[in-house]
Design a protein around this motif. Sequence first.
Motif, PDB file in Angstrom:
ATOM      1  N   CYS A   4      -3.215   4.982  -4.156  1.00 35.83           N
ATOM      2  CA  CYS A   4      -3.761   4.110  -3.118  1.00 35.83           C
ATOM      3  C   CYS A   4      -5.111   3.570  -3.584  1.00 35.83           C
ATOM      4  O   CYS A   4      -5.993   4.344  -3.955  1.00 35.83           O
ATOM      5  N   PHE A   7       2.208   6.133  -6.737  1.00 33.45           N
ATOM      6  CA  PHE A   7       1.377   4.976  -6.421  1.00 33.45           C
ATOM      7  C   PHE A   7       0.006   5.487  -6.007  1.00 33.45           C
ATOM      8  O   PHE A   7      -0.111   6.323  -5.110  1.00 33.45           O
ATOM      9  N   ILE A  67       2.237  -3.709  -2.491  1.00 29.52           N
ATOM     10  CA  ILE A  67       2.584  -3.336  -3.859  1.00 29.52           C
ATOM     11  C   ILE A  67       3.358  -4.449  -4.535  1.00 29.52           C
ATOM     12  O   ILE A  67       3.093  -4.806  -5.673  1.00 29.52           O
ATOM     13  N   CYS A 103      -0.440   3.723   3.251  1.00 28.03           N
ATOM     14  CA  CYS A 103      -0.790   5.017   2.654  1.00 28.03           C
ATOM     15  C   CYS A 103      -0.777   6.086   3.733  1.00 28.03           C
ATOM     16  O   CYS A 103      -1.461   5.949   4.746  1.00 28.03           O
ATOM     17  N   PRO A 104      -0.008   7.136   3.548  1.00 20.09           N
ATOM     18  CA  PRO A 104       0.044   8.167   4.591  1.00 20.09           C
ATOM     19  C   PRO A 104      -1.264   8.959   4.684  1.00 20.09           C
ATOM     20  O   PRO A 104      -1.500   9.669   5.653  1.00 20.09           O
ATOM     21  N   MET A 137      10.304  -3.970   1.472  1.00 17.78           N
ATOM     22  CA  MET A 137       9.206  -3.449   0.643  1.00 17.78           C
ATOM     23  C   MET A 137       7.977  -4.339   0.738  1.00 17.78           C
ATOM     24  O   MET A 137       7.285  -4.578  -0.241  1.00 17.78           O
ATOM     25  N   PHE A 175       2.832  -1.310   1.840  1.00 12.68           N
ATOM     26  CA  PHE A 175       3.013   0.141   1.871  1.00 12.68           C
ATOM     27  C   PHE A 175       1.825   0.741   2.590  1.00 12.68           C
ATOM     28  O   PHE A 175       0.674   0.441   2.271  1.00 12.68           O
ATOM     29  N   ILE A 206       7.332  -0.545   3.176  1.00 16.95           N
ATOM     30  CA  ILE A 206       7.862   0.650   2.512  1.00 16.95           C
ATOM     31  C   ILE A 206       7.464   1.855   3.347  1.00 16.95           C
ATOM     32  O   ILE A 206       6.303   2.012   3.684  1.00 16.95           O
ATOM     33  N   LYS A 242      -7.476   2.476  -1.957  1.00 20.12           N
ATOM     34  CA  LYS A 242      -8.598   2.779  -1.074  1.00 20.12           C
ATOM     35  C   LYS A 242      -9.051   4.234  -1.196  1.00 20.12           C
ATOM     36  O   LYS A 242     -10.218   4.514  -1.373  1.00 20.12           O
ATOM     37  N   ASN A 244       0.556   8.692  -4.056  1.00 27.66           N
ATOM     38  CA  ASN A 244       1.713   8.750  -3.167  1.00 27.66           C
ATOM     39  C   ASN A 244       2.986   8.695  -3.990  1.00 27.66           C
ATOM     40  O   ASN A 244       3.116   7.852  -4.853  1.00 27.66           O
ATOM     41  N   GLU A 245       3.901   9.570  -3.647  1.00 28.66           N
ATOM     42  CA  GLU A 245       5.213   9.444  -4.274  1.00 28.66           C
ATOM     43  C   GLU A 245       6.068   8.593  -3.352  1.00 28.66           C
ATOM     44  O   GLU A 245       6.701   9.101  -2.423  1.00 28.66           O
ATOM     45  N   ILE A 246       6.072   7.296  -3.591  1.00 31.64           N
ATOM     46  CA  ILE A 246       6.823   6.407  -2.704  1.00 31.64           C
ATOM     47  C   ILE A 246       8.315   6.666  -2.826  1.00 31.64           C
ATOM     48  O   ILE A 246       9.033   6.809  -1.855  1.00 31.64           O
ATOM     49  N   THR A 303      -1.183  -1.488   1.500  1.00 29.93           N
ATOM     50  CA  THR A 303      -1.295  -2.173   0.215  1.00 29.93           C
ATOM     51  C   THR A 303      -0.009  -2.953  -0.023  1.00 29.93           C
ATOM     52  O   THR A 303       1.074  -2.432   0.203  1.00 29.93           O
ATOM     53  N   GLU A 363      -4.150   2.894   4.944  1.00 26.98           N
ATOM     54  CA  GLU A 363      -4.473   1.577   4.393  1.00 26.98           C
ATOM     55  C   GLU A 363      -3.166   0.928   3.929  1.00 26.98           C
ATOM     56  O   GLU A 363      -2.318   1.581   3.325  1.00 26.98           O
ATOM     57  N   PRO A 404       7.842   5.827   3.009  1.00 27.55           N
ATOM     58  CA  PRO A 404       8.377   6.979   2.264  1.00 27.55           C
ATOM     59  C   PRO A 404       9.089   7.965   3.184  1.00 27.55           C
ATOM     60  O   PRO A 404       9.980   8.686   2.756  1.00 27.55           O
ATOM     61  N   PRO A 407       0.718  -2.293  -8.716  1.00 27.01           N
ATOM     62  CA  PRO A 407       1.045  -3.646  -8.244  1.00 27.01           C
ATOM     63  C   PRO A 407       0.713  -4.713  -9.276  1.00 27.01           C
ATOM     64  O   PRO A 407       1.295  -5.791  -9.282  1.00 27.01           O
TER      65      PRO A 407
END
Lengths: 341, 307
Positions: free
Chosen positions: A259, A257, B208, B199-200, B194, B197, B231, A261, A266-268, B206, B204, B233, A295
């Motif tokens: 991001c 995924f 999804i 962002c690590p 879910m 998500f 979500i 921004k 990211n590997e969700i 999102t 932010e 991870p 998305p």
Amino acid sequence: MAPSLEEPEAVQDVLANPLKQKPQLVAPEPEHCPGPESEQAGVADSCAGCPNQKICAAAPKGPDPDIPVITARLAGVRHKILILSGKGGVGKSTFTCLLAHAFATNPETTVGVMDTDICGPSIPKMLGVESETIHVSSAGWSPAWAMDNLAVMSIQFMLPNRDDAIIWRGPKKNGLIKQFLKDVEWGDLDFLLVDTPPGTSDEHLSVNTFLKESGIDGAVMVTTPQEVSLLDVRKEIDFCRKASIRILGLVENMSAFICPKCAHANEIFRATTGGGRALAVEMGIPFLGSVPLDPRIGMACDYGESFFDSFPDSPACVALKGVVRELAVQVGLDGKEIMPE
Amino acid sequence: MSLSKIKHIVLVLSGKGGVGKSSVTTQLALSLSLAGHSVGVLDVDLTGPSIPRMFGIEDAKVTQAPGGWLPITVHDADSATGIGSLRVMSLGFLLPRRGDAVVWRGPKKTAMVRQFLSDVFWDELDFLLIDTPPGTSDEHISLAETLLQKARPDQLAGAVVVTTPQAVATADVRKELNFCTKTGIKVIGVIENMSGFICPNCSECTNIFMSGGGEVMANDFGVCFLGRVPIDPQFLVLIETGKTPRYPEGTEVNGQDISTPAQEPDADGAVKETVLLVHKYQDCSLAPIFKTMTADVISAAQQTSRS
């Protein structure tokens, strides 16, 4: 009685037993029943003393008389492709729709989509034909048309209310799938895509039994990268092997995924065990490609639009085009012709 | 009757596959255990059992006792840390090889579900969570039939329905809610999984699979909305590799800062982890969310058994 820890029923036994109308029984099937529709019915050792024994033994044996009818009905279908996954929610229906849209971009190609997910049909919503109903004519049931060259059949079209639950046991589901193949006026199709529910049960066995004679090109496996999902897909591959369905390839969906921004990938659903690619190598099946998580694909599905038309430049779209081309090659077609650059 | 010593039975349902029934079941079980309750998890997803993998007990084999099966113990009750025992039963334990397909038609699945409900020695349990496959078919019909017949009405707390926010998923889950109405199973509430998500990298959030769809559906059907689960991870990493979740600075969930200071790795480069899954889960960002939802489930269950 102590529960038995015996090995689960051999797949071969289940596959070898053709689907037939279950005889009318006088008592519920006992636990060790070989299956009232099986070859062994009424004569197996475990049938001794069962009140149904006589009925089962007298039931007609042999292949289903409807199979030649189905074969005749589908004579005008050139390629039949199953979309399978042992796991739910990995994008079987989404991929089916994307594939249908991709094939249907060529106005000369006619595509049919059959939704065999009886308890959770998603195809009509994704193709934007949720409110359609089935028309019955002397030639049979006519499918709904999502585009001029895209026919759709799903149980959703038969429900009085959109949210009605379909609380059906196996045999009833098999009956409907048979009708979808036998009574629907599919006509001349270049592709018939069969979307399936998750698992390896009634629906899968029925589709396989009914289509065996008219020939299945093969199955596309869809997975997500994490091991929890691969675990179930492995079972599905095992099923295909045992049912001798050719596997056209494996698609890894929801790979990474980006991001929006910070553009960080990211590997969700992290591929801790190597993901789809490693599984394809392990199982010796073609890997068709990975599709990133976008998305907008989900959004296009919710609104019943074609993702290819709406977002042609997105990375997911580029990846999907590659997958479609690979798949076309596996079916024996020219990938470039099906999906031009 | 193996169900007689169980106080509350909770089903985890969803019409849609892959929305996180098994991970919700896992987290509910862990949270209930953390709250000091003894928990059993029964996995009736016969063709795709994920629960053994979730608890990291894939290699376990079930022991047979006279008249039944003994469930696998994930951890025992520990009065020092105040956790309740956690035991699991799944078809996955009965399979000879993990990659083998279980190709069963309806009647066989029905028999197996009945056997799972009657022949597992759960002993005394506060909660039995039943994880189900997607759909409204054989397993669900059998489960509903057997439970309505064999369980006392005060035992059957009801169903937790899991969905993801997008319309395609809620369309299927609406069918499941109708299934509950038709079969007379009470709906404890809806969990929207879910939902967003984080962002690590830049924290932010999102959406999804969009957001809010589960809440709208719960309102439409007049059932309780238990909450949204983003979500994470890190939870998947915890499940797949057993690593304690760590979050970068500035990560916020529901307005709470949950970032963890970077830990000094051991001399050999790896953090030694021999702690139980249930303790590691406490560090997960989802744990506080599930703690609240679990409290709601507990009070709903207690209400049912009192009335």
